[in-house]
Write an enzyme that holds these catalytic residues in place. Structure first.
Site, PDB file in Angstrom:
ATOM      1  N   GLN A 153      12.002  -1.890  -1.301  1.00 13.86           N
ATOM      2  CA  GLN A 153      11.832  -0.490  -1.672  1.00 13.86           C
ATOM      3  C   GLN A 153      13.083   0.302  -1.357  1.00 13.86           C
ATOM      4  O   GLN A 153      13.732   0.054  -0.351  1.00 13.86           O
ATOM      5  CB  GLN A 153      10.674   0.124  -0.868  1.00 13.86           C
ATOM      6  CG  GLN A 153       9.368  -0.593  -1.089  1.00 13.86           C
ATOM      7  CD  GLN A 153       8.250   0.003  -0.250  1.00 13.86           C
ATOM      8  OE1 GLN A 153       8.445   0.304   0.921  1.00 13.86           O
ATOM      9  NE2 GLN A 153       7.102   0.181  -0.857  1.00 13.86           N
ATOM     10  N   CYS A 199       7.139   3.666   6.547  1.00 17.83           N
ATOM     11  CA  CYS A 199       6.984   5.018   7.080  1.00 17.83           C
ATOM     12  C   CYS A 199       6.664   5.051   8.574  1.00 17.83           C
ATOM     13  O   CYS A 199       7.261   5.857   9.297  1.00 17.83           O
ATOM     14  CB  CYS A 199       5.972   5.822   6.273  1.00 17.83           C
ATOM     15  SG  CYS A 199       4.899   4.880   5.219  1.00 17.83           S
ATOM     16  N   HIS A 204      12.102   9.013   3.630  1.00 19.06           N
ATOM     17  CA  HIS A 204      11.113   9.896   4.245  1.00 19.06           C
ATOM     18  C   HIS A 204      11.787  11.170   4.694  1.00 19.06           C
ATOM     19  O   HIS A 204      12.816  11.144   5.358  1.00 19.06           O
ATOM     20  CB  HIS A 204      10.429   9.201   5.419  1.00 19.06           C
ATOM     21  CG  HIS A 204       9.641   8.008   4.991  1.00 19.06           C
ATOM     22  ND1 HIS A 204      10.111   6.719   5.106  1.00 19.06           N
ATOM     23  CD2 HIS A 204       8.444   7.921   4.373  1.00 19.06           C
ATOM     24  CE1 HIS A 204       9.220   5.890   4.596  1.00 19.06           C
ATOM     25  NE2 HIS A 204       8.202   6.584   4.138  1.00 19.06           N
ATOM     26  N   ASP A 230      13.294   3.234  -0.012  1.00 16.49           N
ATOM     27  CA  ASP A 230      12.297   4.089   0.615  1.00 16.49           C
ATOM     28  C   ASP A 230      12.966   5.238   1.354  1.00 16.49           C
ATOM     29  O   ASP A 230      13.952   5.047   2.058  1.00 16.49           O
ATOM     30  CB  ASP A 230      11.494   3.236   1.608  1.00 16.49           C
ATOM     31  CG  ASP A 230      10.102   3.791   1.823  1.00 16.49           C
ATOM     32  OD1 ASP A 230       9.777   4.817   1.195  1.00 16.49           O
ATOM     33  OD2 ASP A 230       9.356   3.193   2.607  1.00 16.49           O
ATOM     34  N   LYS A 263       0.074  12.785  -4.316  1.00 12.94           N
ATOM     35  CA  LYS A 263       1.408  12.349  -4.695  1.00 12.94           C
ATOM     36  C   LYS A 263       1.702  12.620  -6.162  1.00 12.94           C
ATOM     37  O   LYS A 263       0.785  12.865  -6.949  1.00 12.94           O
ATOM     38  CB  LYS A 263       1.584  10.852  -4.398  1.00 12.94           C
ATOM     39  CG  LYS A 263       0.450   9.990  -4.915  1.00 12.94           C
ATOM     40  CD  LYS A 263       0.605   8.540  -4.488  1.00 12.94           C
ATOM     41  CE  LYS A 263      -0.437   7.668  -5.146  1.00 12.94           C
ATOM     42  NZ  LYS A 263      -0.082   6.272  -5.264  1.00 12.94           N
ATOM     43  N   ARG A 315       3.433  -7.838   1.634  1.00 15.07           N
ATOM     44  CA  ARG A 315       1.999  -7.598   1.471  1.00 15.07           C
ATOM     45  C   ARG A 315       1.351  -8.851   0.912  1.00 15.07           C
ATOM     46  O   ARG A 315       1.838  -9.423  -0.063  1.00 15.07           O
ATOM     47  CB  ARG A 315       1.764  -6.422   0.507  1.00 15.07           C
ATOM     48  CG  ARG A 315       2.344  -5.138   1.048  1.00 15.07           C
ATOM     49  CD  ARG A 315       2.194  -3.992   0.081  1.00 15.07           C
ATOM     50  NE  ARG A 315       2.924  -2.829   0.603  1.00 15.07           N
ATOM     51  CZ  ARG A 315       3.077  -1.696  -0.057  1.00 15.07           C
ATOM     52  NH1 ARG A 315       2.547  -1.553  -1.249  1.00 15.07           N
ATOM     53  NH2 ARG A 315       3.747  -0.704   0.491  1.00 15.07           N
ATOM     54  N   HIS A 358       7.061  11.120   1.515  1.00 15.06           N
ATOM     55  CA  HIS A 358       7.505   9.766   1.197  1.00 15.06           C
ATOM     56  C   HIS A 358       8.090   9.825  -0.204  1.00 15.06           C
ATOM     57  O   HIS A 358       7.471  10.398  -1.098  1.00 15.06           O
ATOM     58  CB  HIS A 358       6.329   8.787   1.163  1.00 15.06           C
ATOM     59  CG  HIS A 358       5.472   8.822   2.385  1.00 15.06           C
ATOM     60  ND1 HIS A 358       5.445   7.803   3.292  1.00 15.06           N
ATOM     61  CD2 HIS A 358       4.593   9.746   2.844  1.00 15.06           C
ATOM     62  CE1 HIS A 358       4.592   8.084   4.262  1.00 15.06           C
ATOM     63  NE2 HIS A 358       4.053   9.258   4.012  1.00 15.06           N
TER      64      HIS A 358
END
Length: 583
Positions: free
Chosen positions: A324, A277, A328, A326, A415, A306, A461
RNA sequence: GCCAUCCUAGCUCAGUUGGUAGAGCGGCACAUUCGUAACGUGCAGGUCAUCGGUUCAAUCCCGAUGGAUGGCUCCA
């Protein structure tokens, strides 16, 4: 004859477990021992560590106790009387529980005595141990568990047991565990050659084989297809960044320990990106934005890194390199509800195509703040309230089976998380839509509204599959490796009866490939039966057997992975039959 | 990160109470050319996770490291 509930029996079994452990380890300090799903546990601190090797003996002693008709008796004692039974020096954990009760204003506490064992306990319990069916009891394993679930407190040894009303139920439970093991994604990933790990590469860093990579690509392409009409645009970002990015976003402070650090030739320190993000905000910030550009929807399938605690890693379910899908969305406050609804549409369509969006197979967490720890969240309270209401409204309007879960919000916003179960009932969060009023502010993102004023956009997100690794682990287990046709790495295998028919097999292959099917020919010198067995074990949806009979009239004999012999088709009619399900 | 258990051929696993190891599957070769879940014969493949210690001798005992599993804690 038992009239007590199975949970009560399980709780009483925990007391019998403690009794048995005390016979072996009279010095044991006791933690707590509740009933849990399918059974019970009790936490102990013993001079010599309890191990799996002791379980048999302990279980035998428990069964002996059950047969002995141990009577459970309840008493109410004053705190001081209770403290005499659980003195600080020999039972410090029980003594601490008494202190807790005192702090809560309790003056009398419940005590249960069963045989020569007395425990601090509210109950209820069985009247007699005979109500417990010894044949439906089994101790499963020992495990470490922190006192009061607090990693700064001592670690006790937890003994887990299962207990049912009947031996049949116990057997069924053990059988379920066996079946779950068979569809464990770690086992199937190896058998189906989807991914592997290397000690040289490291823990939590999966390597995807050609078949596994195909699966990943098929999933990502499916998602792209479904969300095409929602106006997402693909972007690409580098995998490292200066730490300044996360200092601005606020992640550095919160998650600094879990970042992988990277150093080049200069003193400048970089980090592997743990999320995308902040990078995406910088694409938004790349030039002046008008309200006419909103909602701006960016998406990318990319890997984040991570440094998860070593003990956390688990097959593909929990890894250190996380891919991901992902996305946005940058939009106005007014656009949030429509955008989130659109995301939910895609989630619904995607999981429906996998047969996973069915009642009872998933649930939705509307994850909000824990009101007790407001310091864990960034941003002002009114915006949080608004955001939480927006999400809950949408969940209600979309008729999602949702639960409001306090304390599960991200630090930047509330979320909606979609939770799915794996083979042995562990729940995993896959799809998610998260509101974020904080990050746009921190990066000073602005757009010019219709009246020429500068405004800060809202950020959403979203992920459909979530982590591709975790997603794969769940669907491998969900399908036990027998993927639906569109997702099968190999969709059709052609098996010529003998080498004499290899040319025909090749011509059938060419026709199927022209129809965009993923096809192989198994020409090995194994017997026909062996090659069918091999295809079956590889869980290939269709096997086409071709020989003399088929050549004559340009047909194939179809065998389905799931239903066996499916009859004779011309090549073109076979393609027509499966084509809709193949894409 | 913590507690416990474990690591033997590509896979699944035997085995050695300390004297450097075996099977099945898989792979390769030969043979076979087969009609819906395992044809046969032969061969190759292992510093018994790694490093260190004890010992005349370690795959086995001890320690450390790495990795895996079951939990606990954590999960942007």
């Amino acid at each position: 004859m038992s009239h007590t509930s199975i949970d009560t029996q399980r709780h009483s079994a925990a007391h019998l477990l403690a009794t048995a452990v005390l016979q072996l380890h009279p010095e044991a300090k006791l933690g707590v021992g509740p009933a849990v799903d399918n059974g019970f546990y009790y936490d102990f601190e013993t001079a010599e560590p309890l191990t799996d090797a002791h379980l048999k003996d302990i279980e035998k002693r428990m069964k002996k106790l059950i047969g002995r008709d141990v009577i459970f008796e309840h008493r109410e004692l004053s705190l001081d009387e209770a403290r005499a039974i659980f003195p600080q020096n020999t039972q410090p954990y029980k003594a601490e529980l008494l202190d807790d009760l005192a702090a809560e204003g309790e003056t009398v506490v419940g005590i249960y005595t069963s045989g020569d064992f007395t425990d601090l306990c509210k109950g209820p319990h069985v009247r007699s141990s005979k109500e417990i069916n010894p044949d439906a009891l089994k101790l499963m394993r020992v495990a470490g568990a922190y006192w009061k679930s607090d990693e700064t407190r001592p670690q006790l040894t937890r003994v887990y047991g299962v207990l049912f009303a009947t031996k049949e139920e116990l057997d069924a439970h053990l059988h379920m565990l066996e079946e779950a093991k068979k569809r464990d994604h770690r086992k199937l990933g190896k058998e189906l050659d989807l991914f592997t790990f290397s000690d040289l590469v490291g823990a939590g860093l999966p390597l995807f084989t050609p078949k596994g990579t195909l699966l990943r690509d098929l999933i990502v392409e499916k998602i792209h297809g479904l969300q095409k009409k929602y106006g997402y645009q693909k972007v690409t970002i580098p995998h490292i960044t200066k730490r300044d990015l996360y200092q601005t976003s606020g992640h550095w402070e919160k998650f600094g320990d879990e970042l992988f650090k990277v150093k080049g030739q200069s003193d400048q320190e970089f980090v592997m990106k743990p999320m995308n993000c902040p990078h995406h905000t910088q694409i938004f910030a790349g030039h002046k934005r008008s309200y006419r550009e909103l909602p701006l929807r960016l998406m990318e399938t990319t890997t984040v890194y991570r440094d998860e605690q070593a003990g956390e890693l688990l097959g593909l379910s929990r890894v250190r390199a996380i891919s991901q899908d992902d996305g946005h969305v940058f939009c106005t406050t007014e656009q949030v509800a429509a955008e989130v609804s659109g995301i939910i549409d895609v989630i619904r369509a995607f999981y429906t195509s996998l047969g996973m969006f069915e009642e009872g197979k998933y649930w939705v967490s509307v994850s909000v703040r824990d009101p007790k720890t407001p310091e864990k969240y960034l941003g002002d309270a009114t915006r949080w309230d608004d955001a939480e209401h927006i999400l809950e409204d949408i969940a209600r309007k979309e008729h999602l089976p949702y639960t409001r879960v306090e304390g599960e919000a991200a630090f930047y916003g509330p979320k909606i998380d979609f939770m799915f179960k794996d083979a042995i009932g562990r729940e995993w969060q896959l799809a998610t839509a998260q509101l974020d009023f904080v990050m746009p502010e921190r990066f000073a993102l602005r757009y010019t509204d219709a009246s020429g004023e500068e405004q800060t956009p809202v950020m959403i997100h979203r992920a459909i599959a979530g982590s591709l690794e975790r997603f794969l682990s769940v669907i491998i287990e969900h399908f036990a490796g027998a993927f639906p046709l569109w997702l099968a790495p190999t969709q059709v295998v052609i098996i010529p009866v003998s080498e004499k028919f290899a040319d025909y097999a090749e011509s059938v292959r060419a026709q199927l490939e022209a129809a965009d099917l993923r096809v192989t020919v198994n020409n090995q010198s194994d017997t026909l039966g062996k090659r069918i067995r091999t295809a079956q074990k590889e869980k290939i949806p269709y096997m086409l057997i071709v020989g003399e009979k088929e050549i004559a009239d340009s047909t194939v004999s179809v065998r389905s992975r799931d239903d066996g012999d499916a009859g004779v088709y011309t090549v073109t009619s076979f393609i027509a039959t499966i084509q809709d399900r193949a894409q």
